[in-house]
Enzyme design. Structure first.
Site, mmCIF file in Angstrom:
data_model
loop_
_atom_site.group_PDB
_atom_site.id
_atom_site.type_symbol
_atom_site.label_atom_id
_atom_site.label_comp_id
_atom_site.label_asym_id
_atom_site.label_seq_id
_atom_site.Cartn_x
_atom_site.Cartn_y
_atom_site.Cartn_z
ATOM 1 N N GLY A 49 0.943 -1.486 -0.442
ATOM 2 C CA GLY A 49 -0.115 0.090 -0.164
ATOM 3 C C GLY A 49 0.958 1.483 -0.035
ATOM 4 O O GLY A 49 2.193 1.379 0.023
ATOM 5 N N GLN A 54 3.369 9.862 1.806
ATOM 6 C CA GLN A 54 3.933 9.298 1.540
ATOM 7 C C GLN A 54 5.047 9.809 0.301
ATOM 8 O O GLN A 54 5.871 9.184 0.172
ATOM 9 C CB GLN A 54 3.849 7.843 1.406
ATOM 10 N N CYS A 95 5.633 -0.012 7.323
ATOM 11 C CA CYS A 95 5.721 0.717 6.545
ATOM 12 C C CYS A 95 6.578 1.375 5.627
ATOM 13 O O CYS A 95 8.052 1.146 6.316
ATOM 14 C CB CYS A 95 4.897 1.998 7.016
ATOM 15 N N LEU A 96 6.374 1.946 4.348
ATOM 16 C CA LEU A 96 7.334 2.052 3.556
ATOM 17 C C LEU A 96 7.824 3.617 4.655
ATOM 18 O O LEU A 96 9.210 4.028 3.490
ATOM 19 C CB LEU A 96 7.335 2.103 2.233
ATOM 20 N N HIS A 137 -5.068 1.012 7.068
ATOM 21 C CA HIS A 137 -3.260 1.620 7.499
ATOM 22 C C HIS A 137 -3.336 2.950 7.118
ATOM 23 O O HIS A 137 -2.579 4.157 7.231
ATOM 24 C CB HIS A 137 -2.234 0.553 7.223
ATOM 25 N N GLU A 138 -3.258 2.809 4.714
ATOM 26 C CA GLU A 138 -3.020 3.374 4.896
ATOM 27 C C GLU A 138 -4.161 5.121 4.626
ATOM 28 O O GLU A 138 -3.937 5.879 4.842
ATOM 29 C CB GLU A 138 -3.673 2.651 2.764
ATOM 30 N N HIS A 141 -2.655 7.295 6.611
ATOM 31 C CA HIS A 141 -1.757 8.545 6.049
ATOM 32 C C HIS A 141 -2.326 9.230 5.635
ATOM 33 O O HIS A 141 -1.638 10.329 5.714
ATOM 34 C CB HIS A 141 -1.343 7.196 4.910
#
Length: 170
Positions: A49, A54, A95-96, A137-138, A141
Site C-alpha cells: 500500500g 508518503q 510501513c514504507l 493503515h493507508e 496516512h
C-alpha cells in the site's frame, strides 16, 4: 513511469491531513500518471500500500495490492470507512515510511469502505483480513497518522529505537 521518493519518518508532511481530490482532476493525464508511478514505486519497494502523503502529495488518495502476484491493483480516491466490525485482529504491520520496523497493530478485522476508483466512479466494498488492515493503515496516512501511533508508548519507543539503529547501520 518513474519511481517516486518515499518520505520517511519523522518528515513533517507525514503528519498533515490530506485534502479531498476534486472530481475533475481524476481524469487529468498527470493524475493518472502519478497513480501509475505510485504502483511502480510500491511494487519495487516492495510494499502492499502507498498513500499520497508518503510521496509528498497532500491529496486524499491511495493505492493497495495485497496479492502475492501483484495483479489486483486497487485505487481509492477520497476513501471513507463507513463501518467497522466489532471483531478486532492483530496484524504485523510495517510501513514504507518507517523502513525495517514492524509491530503488531490491532484494528477492525472487517470494514466497509467507499471511495472513487481511478476513473472517478464511486464504489463500496466490504473487506476483511489483510486487505482491511492495509486499507485502514493507508487511510491513517491520509489523516496524518502512522502505524506506530497505535502502539503503546513503550512499544513505540522500542520501534523508534530500532529505526534509529537501522539508520546508523546504513
Amino acid at each position: 513511469m518513474s519511481r517516486l521518493s518515499i518520505l520517511e519518518y519523522p518528515h513533517p508532511q507525514l503528519r498533515k491531513l490530506a485534502e479531498p481530490v476534486a472530481a475533475e482532476r481524476i481524469a487529468e493525464p498527470a493524475f493518472q500518471r502519478r497513480l501509475d508511478d505510485m504502483f511502480e514505486t510500491m511494487y519495487e519497494a516492495p510494499g502492499i500500500g502507498l498513500a499520497a502523503p508518503q510521496i509528498d502529495v497532500l491529496d486524499r488518495f491511495m493505492i493497495v495490492d495485497v496479492t502475492e502476484a501483484k495483479d489486483q491493483p486497487l485505487v481509492f480516491i477520497n476513501p471513507q470507512v463507513r463501518s467497522r466490525s466489532e471483531e478486532l485482529r492483530a496484524h504485523q504491520e510495517g510501513c514504507l515510511s518507517i523502513p525495517g520496523v514492524y509491530a503488531d497493530v490491532i484494528r477492525a478485522d472487517g470494514i466497509e469502505v467507499e471511495a472513487l476508483d481511478r476513473h472517478g466512479k464511486p464504489f463500496a466494498m466490504r473487506v476483511d483480513g489483510l486487505l482491511a488492515t492495509c486499507i485502514q493503515h493507508e487511510i491513517d496516512h491520509l489523516d496524518g497518522r502512522l502505524f506506530i501511533d497505535h502502539l503503546s508508548p513503550l512499544k513505540r519507543e522500542m520501534a523508534l529505537k530500532k529505526l534509529a539503529k537501522l539508520r546508523k547501520r546504513a
